[in-house]
Design a protein around this motif. Structure first.
Motif, short mmCIF file in Angstrom:
data_model
loop_
_atom_site.label_atom_id
_atom_site.label_comp_id
_atom_site.label_asym_id
_atom_site.label_seq_id
_atom_site.Cartn_x
_atom_site.Cartn_y
_atom_site.Cartn_z
N TRP A 91 0.84 -1.20 0.00
CA TRP A 91 0.00 0.00 0.00
C TRP A 91 0.88 1.25 0.00
CZ3 TRP A 91 -2.40 2.60 4.75
CH2 TRP A 91 -3.29 3.62 4.37
N LEU A 92 1.95 1.24 0.79
CA LEU A 92 2.89 2.36 0.81
C LEU A 92 3.46 2.63 -0.58
CD1 LEU A 92 4.85 4.39 2.30
CD2 LEU A 92 6.42 2.45 2.45
N VAL A 93 3.93 1.57 -1.25
CA VAL A 93 4.49 1.73 -2.59
C VAL A 93 3.42 2.26 -3.55
CG1 VAL A 93 5.44 0.49 -4.59
CG2 VAL A 93 6.30 0.01 -2.28
N GLN A 94 2.21 1.77 -3.44
CA GLN A 94 1.14 2.24 -4.32
C GLN A 94 0.83 3.71 -4.06
OE1 GLN A 94 -0.27 0.40 -6.90
NE2 GLN A 94 -0.86 2.48 -7.42
N ARG A 95 0.77 4.10 -2.77
CA ARG A 95 0.51 5.51 -2.45
C ARG A 95 1.60 6.42 -3.00
NH1 ARG A 95 0.69 7.59 2.19
NH2 ARG A 95 1.87 6.00 3.26
N MET A 96 2.86 5.99 -2.85
CA MET A 96 3.97 6.80 -3.35
C MET A 96 3.95 6.86 -4.89
SD MET A 96 5.50 7.94 -0.66
CE MET A 96 3.94 7.92 0.19
N THR A 97 3.60 5.74 -5.51
CA THR A 97 3.52 5.70 -6.97
C THR A 97 2.39 6.60 -7.47
OG1 THR A 97 4.47 3.49 -7.04
CG2 THR A 97 3.24 4.19 -8.98
N ASP A 98 1.26 6.55 -6.77
CA ASP A 98 0.12 7.40 -7.14
C ASP A 98 0.43 8.88 -6.90
OD1 ASP A 98 -1.27 5.11 -7.80
OD2 ASP A 98 -2.52 5.12 -5.98
N ASP A 99 1.30 9.18 -5.96
CA ASP A 99 1.64 10.56 -5.64
C ASP A 99 3.13 10.81 -5.90
OD1 ASP A 99 1.42 13.14 -4.85
OD2 ASP A 99 1.18 12.71 -2.72
N ARG A 100 3.53 10.49 -7.09
CA ARG A 100 4.93 10.60 -7.51
C ARG A 100 5.51 11.99 -7.28
NH1 ARG A 100 8.37 8.16 -11.21
NH2 ARG A 100 9.56 9.62 -12.49
N THR A 101 4.70 13.02 -7.49
CA THR A 101 5.17 14.40 -7.34
C THR A 101 5.70 14.66 -5.94
OG1 THR A 101 3.68 15.20 -9.05
CG2 THR A 101 4.46 16.82 -7.45
N ASP A 102 4.96 14.29 -4.91
CA ASP A 102 5.41 14.53 -3.54
C ASP A 102 6.69 13.77 -3.24
OD1 ASP A 102 3.40 16.30 -2.89
OD2 ASP A 102 2.13 14.80 -1.95
N TYR A 103 6.76 12.52 -3.68
CA TYR A 103 7.96 11.72 -3.39
C TYR A 103 9.18 12.33 -4.07
CZ TYR A 103 10.91 7.83 -2.23
OH TYR A 103 11.93 7.08 -1.72
N LEU A 104 9.06 12.70 -5.34
CA LEU A 104 10.20 13.30 -6.04
C LEU A 104 10.58 14.64 -5.42
CD1 LEU A 104 9.34 12.49 -9.76
CD2 LEU A 104 11.14 11.47 -8.34
N ALA A 105 9.59 15.42 -5.01
CA ALA A 105 9.89 16.70 -4.36
C ALA A 105 10.65 16.48 -3.05
CB ALA A 105 8.60 17.48 -4.12
N MET A 106 10.27 15.45 -2.30
CA MET A 106 10.99 15.16 -1.05
C MET A 106 12.42 14.72 -1.34
SD MET A 106 11.24 15.24 2.17
CE MET A 106 9.67 15.37 2.98
N LEU A 107 12.61 13.94 -2.39
CA LEU A 107 13.98 13.57 -2.76
C LEU A 107 14.80 14.81 -3.11
CD1 LEU A 107 13.47 10.36 -4.95
CD2 LEU A 107 14.35 10.50 -2.61
N GLU A 108 14.21 15.74 -3.83
CA GLU A 108 14.90 16.98 -4.17
C GLU A 108 15.24 17.78 -2.91
OE1 GLU A 108 16.19 18.31 -6.87
OE2 GLU A 108 15.51 16.79 -8.26
N LEU A 109 14.30 17.82 -1.97
CA LEU A 109 14.57 18.52 -0.71
C LEU A 109 15.73 17.87 0.04
CD1 LEU A 109 11.20 19.48 0.99
CD2 LEU A 109 12.97 21.01 0.13
N ARG A 110 15.77 16.55 0.06
CA ARG A 110 16.86 15.84 0.75
C ARG A 110 18.20 16.15 0.10
NH1 ARG A 110 15.55 10.02 3.06
NH2 ARG A 110 13.71 10.50 4.30
N LEU A 111 18.23 16.21 -1.22
CA LEU A 111 19.47 16.57 -1.90
C LEU A 111 19.86 18.00 -1.58
CD1 LEU A 111 18.94 14.87 -5.36
CD2 LEU A 111 20.61 14.22 -3.60
N GLU A 112 18.90 18.90 -1.59
CA GLU A 112 19.18 20.30 -1.26
C GLU A 112 19.67 20.44 0.18
OE1 GLU A 112 19.64 24.32 -2.21
OE2 GLU A 112 19.37 22.57 -3.49
N ALA A 113 19.19 19.58 1.05
CA ALA A 113 19.60 19.62 2.46
C ALA A 113 21.09 19.33 2.64
CB ALA A 113 18.77 18.62 3.28
#
Length: 196
Positions: A91-113
């Motif tokens: 379910w977690l993977v499906q939620r992240m896949t369905d909301d790809r934008t938020d997950y990618l944005a968080m990855l970008e934030l982590r890189l910026e951090a």
């Protein structure tokens, strides 16, 4: 600072879209204004600095990625078992896949951090608090696996999601089908979480 909660939310949501599609370099006040469809200069009235924009964007992503408590309650009606952990992780993977934008944005934030100490400190606190809350939930729900197993499961799922979003198809042999991801999740859980 201007206090219009709906406008602030729209600006932060626009920032999330920019992070996901343009990366951290594309996250400027002017770009947020354009994406949100507001007059130039609006964002600078709502955020004290670019760092403030990054922080508030991170908080909003966390809110948006938090599962619906009603859905969690429904899922937890099943008997705690390794199978239930598998279903929750799928379910977690499906939620992240369905909301790809938020997950990618968080990855970008982590890189910026890695370049912004204040953002790194903020994300360390918020991500750690989320991890601790999930570990507490795992324990209190009576799900199988001790604290170490939960941590290894978290790390394995984080790696799976990172590969799935940054190199689509790499783990599934070039065929990014949901059932292949489900199988990978099942393998992860089976290897990490003990039977009762």
């Amino acid at each position: 600072m201007v206090r219009n909660p709906e406008r602030r939310t729209a600006l932060v949501d626009a920032a999330i879209e920019l992070l996901a599609h343009e990366g951290a370099r594309g996250l400027t006040f002017r770009a947020v204004d354009a994406r949100a469809g507001v007059p130039v200069g609006t964002s600078s009235n709502y955020f004290a600095s670019r760092d403030d924009l990054f922080m508030q964007t991170g908080a909003r992503i966390t809110d948006r990625m938090t599962p619906d408590p009603v859905r969690v309650e429904e899922a937890m009606r099943s008997t705690p078992s390794r199978e239930l952990v598998t279903e929750l992780m799928q379910w977690l993977v499906q939620r992240m896949t369905d909301d790809r934008t938020d997950y990618l944005a968080m990855l970008e934030l982590r890189l910026e951090a890695t370049r912004r100490p204040a953002l790194r400190d903020h994300l360390n606190r918020t991500v750690r608090a989320d991890l601790d809350e999930n570990a507490r939930f795992h324990r209190e729900a009576g799900l199988p696996g001790d604290t170490d197993a939960f941590l290894v499961l978290y790390l394995a799922m984080t790696g799976l999601l990172l590969d799935h979003f940054t190199l689509p198809g790499m783990l599934t042999g070039g065929h990014p089908a949901a059932r292949d991801l489900d199988r990978l999740v099942e393998t992860i859980v089976t290897r990490i979480i003990p039977t009762e």
